[in-house]
Design an enzyme around this catalytic site. Structure first.
Site, PDB file in Angstrom:
ATOM      1  CB  ALA A 199       1.418   0.113   6.276  1.00 38.56           C
TER       2      ALA A 199
ATOM      3  N   PRO B  36       0.797  -1.228   0.000  1.00 44.11           N
ATOM      4  CG  PRO B  36      -0.101  -1.083   2.137  1.00 44.11           C
ATOM      5  CD  PRO B  36       0.534  -2.050   1.189  1.00 44.11           C
ATOM      6  CG  ASN B  37      -0.231   4.294   1.266  1.00 46.94           C
ATOM      7  OD1 ASN B  37      -1.208   4.782   0.722  1.00 46.94           O
ATOM      8  ND2 ASN B  37      -0.280   3.783   2.485  1.00 46.94           N
TER       9      ASN B  37
ATOM     10  CE1 TYR C 200       9.055   4.847   2.939  1.00 48.80           C
ATOM     11  CE2 TYR C 200       7.502   6.675   2.964  1.00 48.80           C
ATOM     12  CZ  TYR C 200       7.974   5.495   3.507  1.00 48.80           C
ATOM     13  OH  TYR C 200       7.368   4.956   4.613  1.00 48.80           O
TER      14      TYR C 200
ATOM     15  CG  ASP D  11      -0.638 -17.235   8.285  1.00 46.93           C
ATOM     16  OD1 ASP D  11       0.436 -17.285   8.930  1.00 46.93           O
ATOM     17  OD2 ASP D  11      -1.757 -17.231   8.828  1.00 46.93           O
TER      18      ASP D  11
ATOM     19  CD  GLU E 236       9.998  -7.652   5.864  1.00 46.13           C
ATOM     20  OE1 GLU E 236       9.457  -8.683   6.292  1.00 46.13           O
ATOM     21  OE2 GLU E 236      10.288  -6.677   6.585  1.00 46.13           O
TER      22      GLU E 236
ATOM     23  CG  ASN F  13       8.363  -2.205   0.327  1.00 46.52           C
ATOM     24  OD1 ASN F  13       7.813  -2.285   1.434  1.00 46.52           O
ATOM     25  ND2 ASN F  13       9.019  -1.120  -0.053  1.00 46.52           N
TER      26      ASN F  13
ATOM     27  NE  ARG G  38       4.115   6.506   1.714  1.00 47.51           N
ATOM     28  CZ  ARG G  38       4.310   5.272   2.147  1.00 47.51           C
ATOM     29  NH1 ARG G  38       4.715   4.343   1.295  1.00 47.51           N
ATOM     30  NH2 ARG G  38       4.104   4.956   3.398  1.00 47.51           N
TER      31      ARG G  38
ATOM     32  CG  HIS H  95      11.088  -2.544   4.609  1.00 46.27           C
ATOM     33  ND1 HIS H  95       9.729  -2.414   4.528  1.00 46.27           N
ATOM     34  CD2 HIS H  95      11.335  -3.708   5.243  1.00 46.27           C
ATOM     35  CE1 HIS H  95       9.176  -3.467   5.108  1.00 46.27           C
ATOM     36  NE2 HIS H  95      10.114  -4.264   5.541  1.00 46.27           N
TER      37      HIS H  95
ATOM     38  NE  ARG I 250      10.144   5.851   8.588  1.00 45.99           N
ATOM     39  CZ  ARG I 250       9.215   5.628   7.656  1.00 45.99           C
ATOM     40  NH1 ARG I 250       9.415   4.674   6.754  1.00 45.99           N
ATOM     41  NH2 ARG I 250       8.118   6.350   7.624  1.00 45.99           N
TER      42      ARG I 250
ATOM     43  CB  SER J 117      12.717   4.095   5.039  1.00 51.29           C
ATOM     44  OG  SER J 117      11.671   3.276   5.551  1.00 51.29           O
TER      45      SER J 117
HETATM   46  C1  DQA Z   1       8.287   0.875   3.863  1.00 50.11           C
HETATM   47  C2  DQA Z   1       8.381   1.067   5.388  1.00 50.11           C
HETATM   48  C3  DQA Z   1       7.028   0.863   6.040  1.00 50.11           C
HETATM   49  O1  DQA Z   1       7.133   1.066   7.448  1.00 50.11           O
HETATM   50  C4  DQA Z   1       6.021   1.865   5.490  1.00 50.11           C
HETATM   51  O2  DQA Z   1       4.741   1.627   6.043  1.00 50.11           O
HETATM   52  C5  DQA Z   1       5.979   1.897   4.011  1.00 50.11           C
HETATM   53  C6  DQA Z   1       7.228   1.767   3.252  1.00 50.11           C
HETATM   54  C7  DQA Z   1       9.630   1.163   3.162  1.00 50.11           C
HETATM   55  O3  DQA Z   1       9.776   0.724   2.028  1.00 50.11           O
HETATM   56  O4  DQA Z   1      10.501   1.852   3.713  1.00 50.11           O
HETATM   57  O5  DQA Z   1       4.935   2.120   3.410  1.00 50.11           O
HETATM   58  O6  DQA Z   1       7.975  -0.492   3.607  1.00 50.11           O
END
Ligand code: DQA
Length: 146
Positions: A76, A9-10, A22, A86, A97, A73, A17, A99, A106, A101
């Site tokens: 949230a 998401p996002n 980011y 799962d 996984e 990624n 953003r 990210h 944080r 950031s």
């Molecule tokens: C994120 C870090 C998450 O905490 C955050 O909710 C994101 C982006 C990152 O790529 O740094 O949406 O996954």
């Protein structure tokens, strides 16, 4: 070798953003870098983004037998989603996984990952470059298993 890149998401808002966190690159930039890196290393990569938890779960559910590994990624959902965890575990696919950031620098609620324990690796804090590094790492992991 076929890889699936999932963004949660996002992340479709990358570029505008919270650029101080980011960066200014877009989701298309990240997907293109991952795809090019895969191609350079002799693999194929498909990319999918969704804001909807269930769509990500379904995508992972359909990945078994089609893909050799996942880069995700979860955004949230990293910090909330038993369903995604799962789904990754059930897929039995090696997953990285990712990210953008460094979530450890944080807020406290970002320190917990529901998904990392079912992944082979967690990579964070490298911004756009993480999308290339995650592909390289996953391919090296898959080649070591062959
Ligand atoms: C994120 C870090 C998450 O905490 C955050 O909710 C994101 C982006 C990152 O790529 O740094 O949406 O996954």
């Amino acid at each position: 070798m076929r890889l699936l890149l999932l963004n949660g998401p996002n992340l479709r808002l990358l570029g505008t953003r919270e650029p101080e966190i980011y960066g200014r690159f877009t989701l298309a930039d990240a997907e293109a870098l991952a795809r090019e890196t895969a191609r350079r290393l002799g693999a194929e990569l498909d990319a999918f983004q969704s804001d909807v938890e269930g769509e990500l779960v379904s995508k992972i559910g359909a990945a078994r037998g089609v893909y050799d590994g996942l880069i995700i990624n979860p955004a949230a959902y990293t910090h909330t989603s038993v369903a995604l965890r799962d789904a990754i575990a059930a897929s039995e696919l090696p997953a990285v996984e990712l990210h953008i950031s460094n979530t450890h620098r944080r807020e406290a609620f970002r320190q917990v990952s529901y998904t990392a324990p079912v992944c082979v690796a967690q990579l964070m804090g490298f911004g756009l470059q993480g999308y290339a590094l995650a592909v390289e790492g996953l391919i090296a992991h898959l080649q070591a298993k062959q």
